[in-house]
Structures are given as structure tokens and as C-alpha cells.
Design an enzyme around this catalytic site. Structure first.
Site, PDB file in Angstrom:
ATOM      1  N   THR A   1       0.669  -1.020  -0.286  1.00 45.95           N
ATOM      2  CA  THR A   1       0.182  -0.235  -0.153  1.00 45.95           C
ATOM      3  C   THR A   1       1.091   1.444   0.188  1.00 45.95           C
ATOM      4  O   THR A   1       1.818   1.479   0.257  1.00 45.95           O
ATOM      5  CB  THR A   1      -0.713  -0.405   1.568  1.00 45.95           C
ATOM      6  OG1 THR A   1      -1.735   1.003   1.393  1.00 45.95           O
ATOM      7  CG2 THR A   1      -0.331  -0.414   2.493  1.00 45.95           C
ATOM      8  N   ASP A   2       0.103   2.188  -0.552  1.00 45.96           N
ATOM      9  CA  ASP A   2       0.376   3.941  -0.662  1.00 45.96           C
ATOM     10  C   ASP A   2       1.170   4.033   1.255  1.00 45.96           C
ATOM     11  O   ASP A   2       1.791   5.294   1.221  1.00 45.96           O
ATOM     12  CB  ASP A   2       0.814   4.527  -1.383  1.00 45.96           C
ATOM     13  CG  ASP A   2      -1.288   5.130  -1.093  1.00 45.96           C
ATOM     14  OD1 ASP A   2      -2.139   4.588   0.121  1.00 45.96           O
ATOM     15  OD2 ASP A   2      -1.901   5.662  -1.566  1.00 45.96           O
ATOM     16  N   GLU A   3       0.332   3.240   1.714  1.00 46.27           N
ATOM     17  CA  GLU A   3       0.213   4.130   3.375  1.00 46.27           C
ATOM     18  C   GLU A   3       1.348   3.814   3.893  1.00 46.27           C
ATOM     19  O   GLU A   3       2.111   3.941   4.948  1.00 46.27           O
ATOM     20  CB  GLU A   3      -0.755   3.633   3.857  1.00 46.27           C
ATOM     21  CG  GLU A   3      -2.763   3.639   3.464  1.00 46.27           C
ATOM     22  CD  GLU A   3      -3.302   3.938   4.563  1.00 46.27           C
ATOM     23  OE1 GLU A   3      -3.114   3.379   5.951  1.00 46.27           O
ATOM     24  OE2 GLU A   3      -4.458   3.256   4.048  1.00 46.27           O
TER      25      GLU A   3
ATOM     26  N   TYR B   1      -2.209  -0.590  11.082  1.00 44.22           N
ATOM     27  CA  TYR B   1      -2.035  -0.786   9.725  1.00 44.22           C
ATOM     28  C   TYR B   1      -0.658  -0.639   8.924  1.00 44.22           C
ATOM     29  O   TYR B   1      -0.229  -1.864   8.400  1.00 44.22           O
ATOM     30  CB  TYR B   1      -3.400  -0.263   8.834  1.00 44.22           C
ATOM     31  CG  TYR B   1      -3.519  -1.131   7.840  1.00 44.22           C
ATOM     32  CD1 TYR B   1      -2.994  -2.554   6.937  1.00 44.22           C
ATOM     33  CD2 TYR B   1      -3.264  -0.292   6.982  1.00 44.22           C
ATOM     34  CE1 TYR B   1      -3.238  -2.909   5.615  1.00 44.22           C
ATOM     35  CE2 TYR B   1      -3.768  -0.457   5.278  1.00 44.22           C
ATOM     36  CZ  TYR B   1      -3.040  -1.738   4.851  1.00 44.22           C
ATOM     37  OH  TYR B   1      -3.189  -1.874   3.058  1.00 44.22           O
TER      38      TYR B   1
ATOM     39  N   LYS C   1       1.786  -3.394   7.573  1.00 45.20           N
ATOM     40  CA  LYS C   1       2.539  -3.465   5.941  1.00 45.20           C
ATOM     41  C   LYS C   1       4.013  -2.949   5.691  1.00 45.20           C
ATOM     42  O   LYS C   1       4.749  -3.499   4.684  1.00 45.20           O
ATOM     43  CB  LYS C   1       1.624  -2.274   5.068  1.00 45.20           C
ATOM     44  CG  LYS C   1       0.389  -2.654   5.387  1.00 45.20           C
ATOM     45  CD  LYS C   1      -0.516  -4.889   4.674  1.00 45.20           C
ATOM     46  CE  LYS C   1       0.015  -4.858   2.922  1.00 45.20           C
ATOM     47  NZ  LYS C   1      -0.461  -5.997   2.080  1.00 45.20           N
TER      48      LYS C   1
HETATM   49  P1  NAD Z   1      -9.753  -7.131   2.352  1.00 42.86           P
HETATM   50  O1  NAD Z   1      -9.596  -6.838   3.863  1.00 42.86           O
HETATM   51  O2  NAD Z   1     -11.181  -6.822   1.161  1.00 42.86           O
HETATM   52  O3  NAD Z   1      -9.867  -8.868   1.459  1.00 42.86           O
HETATM   53  C1  NAD Z   1      -8.215  -9.692   2.838  1.00 42.86           C
HETATM   54  C2  NAD Z   1      -8.569 -10.461   2.480  1.00 42.86           C
HETATM   55  O4  NAD Z   1      -7.628 -11.693   3.256  1.00 42.86           O
HETATM   56  C3  NAD Z   1      -9.995 -11.351   2.988  1.00 42.86           C
HETATM   57  O5  NAD Z   1     -10.407 -12.601   1.873  1.00 42.86           O
HETATM   58  C4  NAD Z   1      -9.184 -12.204   3.919  1.00 42.86           C
HETATM   59  O6  NAD Z   1      -9.809 -13.581   4.601  1.00 42.86           O
HETATM   60  C5  NAD Z   1      -8.287 -12.777   4.316  1.00 42.86           C
HETATM   61  N1  NAD Z   1      -7.223 -12.572   4.828  1.00 42.86           N
HETATM   62  C6  NAD Z   1      -6.840 -12.029   5.590  1.00 42.86           C
HETATM   63  N2  NAD Z   1      -6.540 -12.715   6.983  1.00 42.86           N
HETATM   64  C7  NAD Z   1      -6.190 -13.697   6.637  1.00 42.86           C
HETATM   65  C8  NAD Z   1      -5.243 -15.015   7.487  1.00 42.86           C
HETATM   66  N3  NAD Z   1      -4.771 -14.690   8.292  1.00 42.86           N
HETATM   67  N4  NAD Z   1      -4.737 -15.747   6.130  1.00 42.86           N
HETATM   68  C9  NAD Z   1      -5.564 -15.968   5.040  1.00 42.86           C
HETATM   69  N5  NAD Z   1      -6.382 -14.579   4.127  1.00 42.86           N
HETATM   70  C10 NAD Z   1      -6.338 -14.008   5.433  1.00 42.86           C
HETATM   71  O7  NAD Z   1      -8.482  -6.335   1.618  1.00 42.86           O
HETATM   72  P2  NAD Z   1      -8.405  -6.001   0.176  1.00 42.86           P
HETATM   73  O8  NAD Z   1      -8.588  -3.864   0.142  1.00 42.86           O
HETATM   74  O9  NAD Z   1      -8.656  -7.066  -0.787  1.00 42.86           O
HETATM   75  O10 NAD Z   1      -6.554  -5.732   0.259  1.00 42.86           O
HETATM   76  C11 NAD Z   1      -5.665  -6.847  -0.293  1.00 42.86           C
HETATM   77  C12 NAD Z   1      -4.224  -6.961  -0.283  1.00 42.86           C
HETATM   78  O11 NAD Z   1      -4.306  -5.340  -0.873  1.00 42.86           O
HETATM   79  C13 NAD Z   1      -4.379  -5.824   1.128  1.00 42.86           C
HETATM   80  O12 NAD Z   1      -2.721  -6.503   1.087  1.00 42.86           O
HETATM   81  C14 NAD Z   1      -3.556  -5.066   1.468  1.00 42.86           C
HETATM   82  O13 NAD Z   1      -2.962  -4.081   2.096  1.00 42.86           O
HETATM   83  C15 NAD Z   1      -3.370  -3.907   0.272  1.00 42.86           C
HETATM   84  N6  NAD Z   1      -4.518  -3.105  -0.022  1.00 42.86           N
HETATM   85  C16 NAD Z   1      -5.366  -2.206  -0.553  1.00 42.86           C
HETATM   86  C17 NAD Z   1      -5.914  -1.430  -0.624  1.00 42.86           C
HETATM   87  C18 NAD Z   1      -7.228  -1.054  -1.053  1.00 42.86           C
HETATM   88  O14 NAD Z   1      -7.403   0.350  -1.484  1.00 42.86           O
HETATM   89  N7  NAD Z   1      -8.251  -1.667  -0.020  1.00 42.86           N
HETATM   90  C19 NAD Z   1      -4.884  -0.718  -1.262  1.00 42.86           C
HETATM   91  C20 NAD Z   1      -3.480  -0.211  -1.061  1.00 42.86           C
HETATM   92  C21 NAD Z   1      -3.308  -2.076  -1.530  1.00 42.86           C
HETATM   93  O1  DAU Z   2      -4.006   3.863   0.124  1.00 41.49           O
HETATM   94  C1  DAU Z   2      -4.166   2.320   0.159  1.00 41.49           C
HETATM   95  C2  DAU Z   2      -4.934   2.242   1.753  1.00 41.49           C
HETATM   96  O2  DAU Z   2      -6.872   2.900   1.545  1.00 41.49           O
HETATM   97  C3  DAU Z   2      -5.669   0.680   1.831  1.00 41.49           C
HETATM   98  O3  DAU Z   2      -3.944   0.229   2.418  1.00 41.49           O
HETATM   99  C4  DAU Z   2      -5.868   0.341   2.912  1.00 41.49           C
HETATM  100  O4  DAU Z   2      -6.176  -1.148   3.069  1.00 41.49           O
HETATM  101  C5  DAU Z   2      -7.449   0.547   2.191  1.00 41.49           C
HETATM  102  O5  DAU Z   2      -8.264   0.561   3.972  1.00 41.49           O
HETATM  103  C6  DAU Z   2      -7.503   2.414   2.415  1.00 41.49           C
HETATM  104  O6  DAU Z   2      -7.347   2.940   2.974  1.00 41.49           O
HETATM  105  P1  DAU Z   2      -7.846   4.377   3.617  1.00 41.49           P
HETATM  106  O7  DAU Z   2      -7.903   4.566   5.553  1.00 41.49           O
HETATM  107  O8  DAU Z   2      -7.719   5.493   3.350  1.00 41.49           O
HETATM  108  O9  DAU Z   2      -9.585   3.787   3.480  1.00 41.49           O
HETATM  109  P2  DAU Z   2     -11.079   4.286   4.655  1.00 41.49           P
HETATM  110  O10 DAU Z   2     -11.635   3.940   3.255  1.00 41.49           O
HETATM  111  O11 DAU Z   2     -11.276   4.229   6.001  1.00 41.49           O
HETATM  112  O12 DAU Z   2     -10.572   5.736   4.462  1.00 41.49           O
HETATM  113  C7  DAU Z   2     -10.964   6.705   3.547  1.00 41.49           C
HETATM  114  C8  DAU Z   2     -11.009   8.546   3.789  1.00 41.49           C
HETATM  115  O13 DAU Z   2     -11.901   8.832   4.168  1.00 41.49           O
HETATM  116  C9  DAU Z   2      -9.435   7.763   5.252  1.00 41.49           C
HETATM  117  O14 DAU Z   2      -9.693  10.045   4.741  1.00 41.49           O
HETATM  118  C10 DAU Z   2     -10.538   8.305   6.106  1.00 41.49           C
HETATM  119  C11 DAU Z   2     -12.133   8.718   5.752  1.00 41.49           C
HETATM  120  N1  DAU Z   2     -13.533   8.661   5.849  1.00 41.49           N
HETATM  121  C12 DAU Z   2     -13.230   6.642   6.398  1.00 41.49           C
HETATM  122  C13 DAU Z   2     -14.318   5.930   6.830  1.00 41.49           C
HETATM  123  C14 DAU Z   2     -14.367   4.638   7.039  1.00 41.49           C
HETATM  124  C15 DAU Z   2     -14.487   8.774   6.626  1.00 41.49           C
HETATM  125  O15 DAU Z   2     -14.050   9.993   6.693  1.00 41.49           O
HETATM  126  N2  DAU Z   2     -14.944   8.154   7.870  1.00 41.49           N
HETATM  127  C16 DAU Z   2     -15.541   6.356   7.256  1.00 41.49           C
HETATM  128  O16 DAU Z   2     -16.164   6.275   8.019  1.00 41.49           O
END
Ligand code: NAD
Ligand code: DAU
Length: 352
Positions: free
Chosen positions: A131-133, A156, A160
Site C-alpha cells: 500500500t501507499d500508506e 496497519y 504493511k
Molecule cells: P480485504 O480486507 O478486502 O481482503 C483481505 C482478504 O485476506 C480476505 O479475503 C481475508 O479473508 C483474507 N485474510 C485475512 N487474514 C488472513 C489470514 N490470516 N490468512 C489467510 N487469509 C486471510 O483487503 P483488500 O482491500 O482486498 O486488500 C488486499 C491487499 O491489498 C492487502 O494486502 C492490502 O494491504 C492491499 N492494498 C489494499 C488497498 C485498498 O484500497 N483496499 C490499496 C493498496 C493495497
Molecule cells: O491508500 C491505500 C489504503 O486505502 C489501503 O492500504 C487500505 O487497505 C484501505 O483501507 C485504504 O485506507 P484508507 O484509510 O485511506 O481508506 P478508508 O476507506 O478507510 O478511508 C478513506 C478516507 O475516508 C480516509 O481519509 C478516512 C475517511 N473516512 C473513512 C471512513 C471509513 C471517513 O471520513 N469516514 C469513514 O467512515
């Protein structure tokens, strides 16, 4: 036939990656390994589950014995590692789960991969999806590049960042061929409604408050999930070993502007007077350690691998809204039970 292991394939991004690989590489066998936590849902893959080059394996990546046995049994040629605890707010209330899955789980996978291929790395690859975080927070200007120093601010992102370092360390120490990509915020079908966009869609449909943390001026760079899955395909097949690729949408929005746009599109879709959904916006107490701004400089993947997003934000949001409207059963299923308790604890406590 290559054996490709995708971890976390029942989750949001993972399910799109599994589909991308199962449909486009019929000569490879795709193994989806997932523990099916609250975020994992096999319904995300109902359209591909019967295909002959797809196998689901229920397993927890922190179960070292089981993971080692599976690697010995299947001898995966490559790993695309997406399994993780992924929600920042949950990491604030329960950091240990993030250390366990994201750090320990990643090291268990690395070690299992090393155990079967050490000294015989030709044609093998460990691809870590990050992730970019990990780069922390930007001020009002600038972008995250592949050389931006790591400065994670939440449990988190710290977990990562740690997992990224372990992947790199296995490359340096054991010669493991690896690649890492760091992506910005994804959105799209199958997004779990704890994250901002699907949470707001769900709440608009249920006439509930739309919680905006702090002043709503926090900025994220949004990418449609299918464009991320295509980028992952490119990095996996054409990216260079030991390299990092940043992936982003060239698409920065403040949270409040994004939610207002979403409200407008939802009102149009639902045939409501414009402004109806916006009236649900409610400012709530800020997230602790809330990163101000993320923005990815995606020029490397663009120039080296020819990738760019295929849809505009408005097109992607409309596709996303349509998907949620057409799949309200999916939304109802994932918001019953444990979600209700999560929502109560997360949002009842932080009303301003
Ligand atoms: P998600 O939470 O939707 O899915 C995570 C999946 O991993 C689920 O299917 C869960 O069952 C599985 N999982 C969790 N713990 C596990 C374990 N101990 N063993 C096996 N499986 C397990 O997550 P996502 O949003 O799809 O993100 C996927 C990946 O991409 C993550 O590594 C996250 O850090 C990265 N990522 C997410 C975003 C985003 O915006 N969502 C952006 C950049 C990177
Ligand atoms: O940047 C990549 C990341 O983006 C991934 O690595 C994470 O897995 C993914 O969850 C996401 O993280 P964020 O914290 O940026 O996403 P989230 O949707 O939780 O929040 C987006 C923005 O909105 C953030 O500034 C927090 C704000 N927010 C979020 C929630 C859930 C609110 O204002 N209200 C809310 O209820």
C-alpha cells in the site's frame, strides 16, 4: 502449467486478481488461499469457481505447519500475496491482529516459499501487494515515488511496511526473486462496507448518516479495482525482480468532495431530488493519526510497463454504484451479524 498461489483471493482486491488470472491464463492453475475472515467472501468468485484452472484452499497464513504442508504438496511456482488485515480503523482498536496476519503471516509464506525453492529460484517469483500508506502522509504538495522513505503512521501501515521489509530481506539474504507494488485507495465492486465509499453507498440506501472524519479535507488518490488487478497482472508478468512499482489513479479527492459527488450520483440513480443524500452527511470525531494526503507518482509503471487507468473516476463510481444496486443481497449478507457490532462500536463512540 504454472501453479500460481494467490493469498487473500476471497477479499475485495484479491477476488478481482483471481478473476483476472483465471480468465486470462487458462494454462496456469490458480490456487486461492484464504482464511475467510469477516472480509473474505467466496460469493465474490461465484462466476469462476467451477473453472478447471481454479482451486480454493481454506487456510490461515499464520498457521505455519499447514502453510508448509501446502507448499510441499502443491509446490507453487509463484505467490501473489494479498491476504491481510486491511482496515486502518480496526488496526487502531486491535493492532495485534495486524502484526499477526500482516507481519508473521507474510514471513511464514516467505519461509515456506524459501523452503521449497532455495537454490533453485529460476522462474520463481514472490509478488507482495502493498500500500501507499507505508510512505506516511504528504503535505499539500508532492507525490509518493518508489524512493520515498517509509514513514508509516497507523498500526496497519506499520505492519504493511514491516512486511515489505521482510520481502526485500528475503530477496537480499536468500536470493528470492521478488517484486513489490504499493497502490493507492481502491474502490469498486465487492468493496467491504467498512471503507468510505461502500459504507456511504450502504448508508445512503438505508437512509443512515454518512460519517465524515474531522473536517473532511483529507485527500486520497482513488483507483478502480479492476485497473489495479490489470496493473498487478502486468507487474507479475513483466516487472523486474527486486523492484517496487507504485500504482495510483492520478485522481486526488478530498473526502468531503468525493462523498458529495457520490451523493449526487446516488440521488440520480435512485430518482431522488438532488441534495437528499447530501443531507445525511455528518461530521464525526477524527481518526487518530489520520494521514492528511496520499498521492502516487505512477510514472514508473506507466513508462516501463505501459499501464494507465482505463476509466475516469466518474465512470468508475457509476459502475460501482450500479454493481451495489444490482447486488443488494451481497450487501445485506455482509452487513448482517458481526458487522452490526463493529459499526456500533466504531461509530457510536465517535459522534461529535
Ligand atoms: P480485504 O480486507 O478486502 O481482503 C483481505 C482478504 O485476506 C480476505 O479475503 C481475508 O479473508 C483474507 N485474510 C485475512 N487474514 C488472513 C489470514 N490470516 N490468512 C489467510 N487469509 C486471510 O483487503 P483488500 O482491500 O482486498 O486488500 C488486499 C491487499 O491489498 C492487502 O494486502 C492490502 O494491504 C492491499 N492494498 C489494499 C488497498 C485498498 O484500497 N483496499 C490499496 C493498496 C493495497
Ligand atoms: O491508500 C491505500 C489504503 O486505502 C489501503 O492500504 C487500505 O487497505 C484501505 O483501507 C485504504 O485506507 P484508507 O484509510 O485511506 O481508506 P478508508 O476507506 O478507510 O478511508 C478513506 C478516507 O475516508 C480516509 O481519509 C478516512 C475517511 N473516512 C473513512 C471512513 C471509513 C471517513 O471520513 N469516514 C469513514 O467512515
Amino acid at each position: 502449467m504454472k501453479k500460481i498461489l494467490i493469498t487473500g483471493g476471497a477479499g475485495f482486491i484479491g477476488s478481482h486478481v483471481v478473476r483476472q488470472f483465471v480468465l486470462n491464463y487458462p494454462n496456469d492453475h490458480i490456487y486461492n488461499l484464504d482464511a475467510l475472515t469477516y472480509a473474505g467472501n467466496l460469493a465474490n468468485l461465484s462466476d469462476v469457481e467451477a473453472l478447471p484452472n481454479y482451486t480454493f484452499v481454506k487456510a490461515d497464513i499464520t498457521d505455519e505447519t499447514l502453510i508448509n504442508n501446502l507448499f510441499e504438496k502443491y509446490r507453487f511456482d509463484a505467490v501473489l500475496h494479498l491476504a491481510a488485515e486491511s482496515h486502518v480503523d480496526r488496526s487502531i482498536s486491535d493492532p495485534f491482529s495486524f502484526v499477526k496476519t500482516n507481519v508473521l503471516g507474510t514471513v511464514i509464506l516467505l519461509q515456506a516459499f524459501k523452503n521449497i525453492w532455495m537454490g533453485n529460484w529460476e522462474g520463481k517469483r514472490f509478488y507482495h501487494i502493498s500500500t501507499d500508506e507505508v510512505y506516511g502522509s504528504l503535505g499539500e504538495t508532492g507525490f509518493f515515488t518508489e524512493t520515498t522513505p517509509y514513514a508509516p503512521n497507523s498500526p496497519y501501515s506499520a505492519s504493511k511496511a514491516s512486511s515489505d521489509h521482510f520481502v526485500r530481506a528475503y530477496g537480499e539474504t536468500y536470493g528470492m526473486p521478488y517484486v513489490i507494488s504499493n497502490c493507492s485507495n481502491n474502490y469498486g465492486p465487492n468493496h467491504f462496507p467498512e471503507k468510505l465509499i461502500p459504507l456511504c453507498i450502504h448508508n445512503i440506501l438505508n437512509n443512515q448518516a454518512l460519517p465524515i472524519y474531522g473536517d473532511g479535507k483529507f485527500i486520497r488518490d482513488w483507483l478502480y479495482v479492476i485497473d489495479h488487478a490489470k496493473a498487478i497482472d502486468l507487474v507479475f508478468h513483466q516487472g523486474k525482480n527486486s523492484e517496487t512499482y507504485n500504482i495510483g489513479g492520478f485522481n486526488e479527492w478530498t473526502n468531503i468532495d468525493l462523498v458529495k459527488l457520490l451523493c449526487q450520483l446516488m440521488d440520480q440513480k435512485l430518482g431522488k431530488t438532488i441534495g437528499t443524500s447530501e443531507s445525511l452527511i455528518t461530521y464525526v470525531t477524527d481518526r487518530p493519526g489520520h494521514d492528511l494526503r496520499y498521492a502516487i507518482d505512477a510514472r514508473k509503471i506507466n513508462t516501463e510497463l505501459g499501464w494507465k487507468p482505463s476509466v475516469t473516476f466518474e465512470q468508475g463510481l457509476v459502475k460501482t454504484i450500479n454493481w451495489f444496486m444490482d447486488n443488494q443481497n451481497w450487501l445485506e449478507n455482509v452487513t448482517s451479524g458481526a458487522y452490526q457490532q463493529y459499526y456500533k462500536e466504531q461509530y457510536n463512540l465517535i459522534k461529535k
